[in-house]
Design a protein around this motif. Sequence first.
Motif, PDB file in Angstrom:
ATOM      1  N   PHE A  99       0.966  -1.134  -0.143  1.00 33.56           N
ATOM      2  CA  PHE A  99      -0.163   0.365   0.370  1.00 33.56           C
ATOM      3  C   PHE A  99       0.797   1.177   0.254  1.00 33.56           C
ATOM      4  O   PHE A  99       0.349   2.544  -0.810  1.00 33.56           O
ATOM      5  N   ASN A 100       2.031   1.465   0.527  1.00 29.68           N
ATOM      6  CA  ASN A 100       2.920   2.225   0.590  1.00 29.68           C
ATOM      7  C   ASN A 100       3.697   2.697  -0.750  1.00 29.68           C
ATOM      8  O   ASN A 100       3.754   3.722  -0.678  1.00 29.68           O
ATOM      9  N   VAL A 101       4.190   1.971  -0.655  1.00 26.86           N
ATOM     10  CA  VAL A 101       4.433   1.846  -2.258  1.00 26.86           C
ATOM     11  C   VAL A 101       3.432   1.768  -3.787  1.00 26.86           C
ATOM     12  O   VAL A 101       4.068   2.647  -4.552  1.00 26.86           O
ATOM     13  N   SER A 102       2.741   1.662  -3.886  1.00 31.20           N
ATOM     14  CA  SER A 102       1.554   1.755  -4.287  1.00 31.20           C
ATOM     15  C   SER A 102       0.599   3.174  -4.564  1.00 31.20           C
ATOM     16  O   SER A 102       1.009   4.101  -5.045  1.00 31.20           O
ATOM     17  N   THR A 103       1.285   3.520  -2.823  1.00 31.24           N
ATOM     18  CA  THR A 103       0.893   5.098  -2.883  1.00 31.24           C
ATOM     19  C   THR A 103       1.798   6.447  -3.029  1.00 31.24           C
ATOM     20  O   THR A 103       1.560   7.739  -3.625  1.00 31.24           O
ATOM     21  N   SER A 104       2.664   5.862  -3.686  1.00 29.19           N
ATOM     22  CA  SER A 104       3.541   6.271  -2.994  1.00 29.19           C
ATOM     23  C   SER A 104       4.241   7.105  -5.373  1.00 29.19           C
ATOM     24  O   SER A 104       4.332   8.218  -5.570  1.00 29.19           O
TER      25      SER A 104
ATOM     26  N   ARG B 146       7.295   6.377  11.475  1.00 29.73           N
ATOM     27  CA  ARG B 146       7.455   5.138  10.906  1.00 29.73           C
ATOM     28  C   ARG B 146       6.388   4.938  10.056  1.00 29.73           C
ATOM     29  O   ARG B 146       5.373   5.071  10.089  1.00 29.73           O
ATOM     30  N   VAL B 147       7.261   4.466   8.510  1.00 30.46           N
ATOM     31  CA  VAL B 147       6.716   4.820   7.465  1.00 30.46           C
ATOM     32  C   VAL B 147       5.452   3.053   7.277  1.00 30.46           C
ATOM     33  O   VAL B 147       3.844   4.300   6.730  1.00 30.46           O
ATOM     34  N   GLU B 148       5.825   2.200   8.347  1.00 31.59           N
ATOM     35  CA  GLU B 148       4.139   1.287   8.492  1.00 31.59           C
ATOM     36  C   GLU B 148       2.845   2.084   8.915  1.00 31.59           C
ATOM     37  O   GLU B 148       2.039   1.581   8.689  1.00 31.59           O
ATOM     38  N   SER B 149       3.671   2.960   9.676  1.00 31.84           N
ATOM     39  CA  SER B 149       2.041   3.783  10.565  1.00 31.84           C
ATOM     40  C   SER B 149       0.977   4.194   9.386  1.00 31.84           C
ATOM     41  O   SER B 149      -0.038   4.448  10.017  1.00 31.84           O
TER      42      SER B 149
ATOM     43  N   THR C  84       8.015   6.460 -10.459  1.00 28.60           N
ATOM     44  CA  THR C  84       9.032   7.230  -9.401  1.00 28.60           C
ATOM     45  C   THR C  84       8.601   7.122  -8.225  1.00 28.60           C
ATOM     46  O   THR C  84       7.636   7.747  -7.784  1.00 28.60           O
ATOM     47  N   PHE C  85       9.266   6.018  -7.707  1.00 29.91           N
ATOM     48  CA  PHE C  85       8.674   5.914  -6.102  1.00 29.91           C
ATOM     49  C   PHE C  85      10.366   5.251  -5.411  1.00 29.91           C
ATOM     50  O   PHE C  85      10.275   5.351  -4.008  1.00 29.91           O
ATOM     51  N   HIS C  86      11.161   5.942  -5.731  1.00 29.00           N
ATOM     52  CA  HIS C  86      13.100   5.608  -5.569  1.00 29.00           C
ATOM     53  C   HIS C  86      13.367   5.921  -4.199  1.00 29.00           C
ATOM     54  O   HIS C  86      13.814   5.222  -3.412  1.00 29.00           O
ATOM     55  N   PHE C  87      12.964   7.064  -4.052  1.00 30.13           N
ATOM     56  CA  PHE C  87      12.997   7.615  -2.715  1.00 30.13           C
ATOM     57  C   PHE C  87      12.531   7.326  -1.691  1.00 30.13           C
ATOM     58  O   PHE C  87      12.910   7.799  -0.643  1.00 30.13           O
ATOM     59  N   ASN C  88      11.545   6.710  -1.583  1.00 27.17           N
ATOM     60  CA  ASN C  88      10.907   5.915  -0.480  1.00 27.17           C
ATOM     61  C   ASN C  88      10.897   4.722  -0.232  1.00 27.17           C
ATOM     62  O   ASN C  88      10.685   3.931   0.355  1.00 27.17           O
ATOM     63  N   VAL C  89      11.957   4.248  -1.397  1.00 26.35           N
ATOM     64  CA  VAL C  89      12.488   2.520  -1.353  1.00 26.35           C
ATOM     65  C   VAL C  89      13.259   2.409   0.407  1.00 26.35           C
ATOM     66  O   VAL C  89      12.608   1.192   0.741  1.00 26.35           O
ATOM     67  N   HIS C  90      14.310   3.123   0.352  1.00 31.32           N
ATOM     68  CA  HIS C  90      14.584   2.899   2.303  1.00 31.32           C
ATOM     69  C   HIS C  90      13.760   3.073   3.232  1.00 31.32           C
ATOM     70  O   HIS C  90      13.874   2.457   3.837  1.00 31.32           O
ATOM     71  N   PRO C  91      13.344   4.014   3.146  1.00 28.42           N
ATOM     72  CA  PRO C  91      12.436   4.371   4.084  1.00 28.42           C
ATOM     73  C   PRO C  91      11.407   3.227   4.419  1.00 28.42           C
ATOM     74  O   PRO C  91      10.957   2.357   6.058  1.00 28.42           O
ATOM     75  N   ILE C  92      10.712   2.876   3.320  1.00 28.55           N
ATOM     76  CA  ILE C  92       9.479   1.296   3.320  1.00 28.55           C
ATOM     77  C   ILE C  92      10.641   0.426   3.757  1.00 28.55           C
ATOM     78  O   ILE C  92       9.944  -0.106   4.601  1.00 28.55           O
ATOM     79  N   GLY C  93      11.600   0.033   2.801  1.00 23.67           N
ATOM     80  CA  GLY C  93      12.169  -1.272   3.486  1.00 23.67           C
ATOM     81  C   GLY C  93      13.042  -1.752   4.535  1.00 23.67           C
ATOM     82  O   GLY C  93      13.137  -2.455   5.103  1.00 23.67           O
TER      83      GLY C  93
ATOM     84  N   SER D 294       3.061  -4.006  -6.653  1.00 29.58           N
ATOM     85  CA  SER D 294       2.857  -2.457  -6.427  1.00 29.58           C
ATOM     86  C   SER D 294       3.170  -1.763  -7.986  1.00 29.58           C
ATOM     87  O   SER D 294       2.363  -1.622  -8.889  1.00 29.58           O
ATOM     88  N   MET D 295       4.077  -2.325  -8.656  1.00 25.19           N
ATOM     89  CA  MET D 295       4.037  -1.657 -10.311  1.00 25.19           C
ATOM     90  C   MET D 295       3.088  -2.875 -10.968  1.00 25.19           C
ATOM     91  O   MET D 295       2.544  -1.981 -11.651  1.00 25.19           O
ATOM     92  N   VAL D 296       2.552  -4.280 -10.558  1.00 24.88           N
ATOM     93  CA  VAL D 296       1.802  -5.176 -11.941  1.00 24.88           C
ATOM     94  C   VAL D 296       0.044  -3.639 -11.269  1.00 24.88           C
ATOM     95  O   VAL D 296      -0.416  -3.117 -12.064  1.00 24.88           O
ATOM     96  N   LEU D 297      -0.510  -4.005  -9.607  1.00 26.99           N
ATOM     97  CA  LEU D 297      -1.303  -2.313  -9.760  1.00 26.99           C
ATOM     98  C   LEU D 297      -1.354  -1.364 -10.012  1.00 26.99           C
ATOM     99  O   LEU D 297      -2.159  -0.960 -10.759  1.00 26.99           O
ATOM    100  N   CYS D 298       0.038  -0.492 -10.060  1.00 30.00           N
ATOM    101  CA  CYS D 298      -0.273   0.507 -11.109  1.00 30.00           C
ATOM    102  C   CYS D 298      -0.240   0.252 -12.274  1.00 30.00           C
ATOM    103  O   CYS D 298      -0.727   1.634 -13.004  1.00 30.00           O
TER     104      CYS D 298
END
Length: 439
Positions: free
Chosen positions: A31-36, A172-175, A237-246, A262-266
């Motif tokens: 959800f966080n990746v898709s929203t990003s 936290r991103v998970e929040s 582009t969501f690469h700026f959030n790869v590390h915070p989420i990961g 997320s890629m398939v969904l988006c």
Amino acid sequence: MSPAAGVQAPLLPDQKPGKAEKRASVSGAVFNVSTSIIGAGIMSIPATLKVIGVIPAFLLILIIAWLAEISVGILLQYTHSGDSTTYAGVMGESFGRIGSIAVQICVLITNLGCLIVYLIIIGDVLSGNKPEGSVHLGVLQEWFGIHWWNSRVFALLFIVVFIMLPLVLCRRVESLRYSSAVAVLLALVFVGICSVMAISALLNGKTKTPKLLPELDNHTSFFDLFTAVPVIVTAFTFHFNVHPIGRELEKPSDMIKATRISMVLCALIYFSIGLFGYLLFGDSIMADILVNFDQSSSSSALGSLLNDIVRLSYAFHLMLVFPLINFSLRANIDELVFSKKQHSLEKDTNRFVFLTFVLLAFSYLAAITIPDIWYFFQFLGSTSAVCLCFIFPGAIVLRDVHGISKTGDRIIALIMIILATVTSSVAISTNIFGFVSNK
């Protein structure tokens, strides 16, 4: 390429190994990746179908999504192989301080631009705008009339204080997984309404046959076709959030799994809104499809209601995207400005609150004072987004400071860099030429 697949160690180790920390879930990461990913980019996808046709747009969405997944895999692979815990850190290991600063500046341009543009769009939906002298009323003004309390200044202030502020204060991103889930749902509502309206128009014979392939004429040149690539790259582009989420996941393979889902969904959401939006409005579709819903025929009460639902669903979607974009922006600014601080940002309450309020206040003031900043950030954002998505990950592979890249990896990296550089250069040149010509 599937780097780090199956590795059991956390992407980023806990600061205190002795203290158990609740790990984030894969579903929350999806959800966080898709929203990003799904931000303002969804608004520009239908217009790309008008320029390059349905079939090339479909193929381009698939190719960009595939390459974006590969570039994320590169970041995860080199993160796990080195000592860095951030995107800027990975670039710093390969290219030194210059590499880190380059990433931080690109994140600053891309994310801050997005935050301001999001607030501008939300303000347009709620309080209207006056482009080139013509007046477009917002939803609140249509419902209640024009008052001081539903002006752009007060409507955005209410949104910023009572909706965005509580979300951006999450450490936290998970929040943000629940708000991200709602954001994805709102995007699906937007697509669903568009599809119903398009199918209804199709059955009533009110749609035109969409162009399957590009048609070069007096309105579309060969070079205009390249302008679609940066638009779709920016949309993925969501690469700026790869590390915070990961970093909050249990293992790197979880992030890879979340990215693929997320890629398939988006990709499905992007192509659906592109196709149905194009069917609904044809060649009259605007660069921002929300303008079409504002200008579209709404002679019936049902038509007006659907238009308002579409506009409001997207405005609320952007409100929930805002905190995720802000999260990585705040972290990169902290890394750039306060790199020598001993405590991490999430553990330093004063620093965390200070940066949060400064970014939120600046975004709000920019949105209410310079509402025509869209084109400025669209130009800079597409350039910096291409760097974050393709050029920097490709350069990391070619530099290969850890000696882990294979021949196939280097070939793909080179293709990404060439594709990004050529298409962006042509697109920027074409946009500048078009802007000068219109003057």
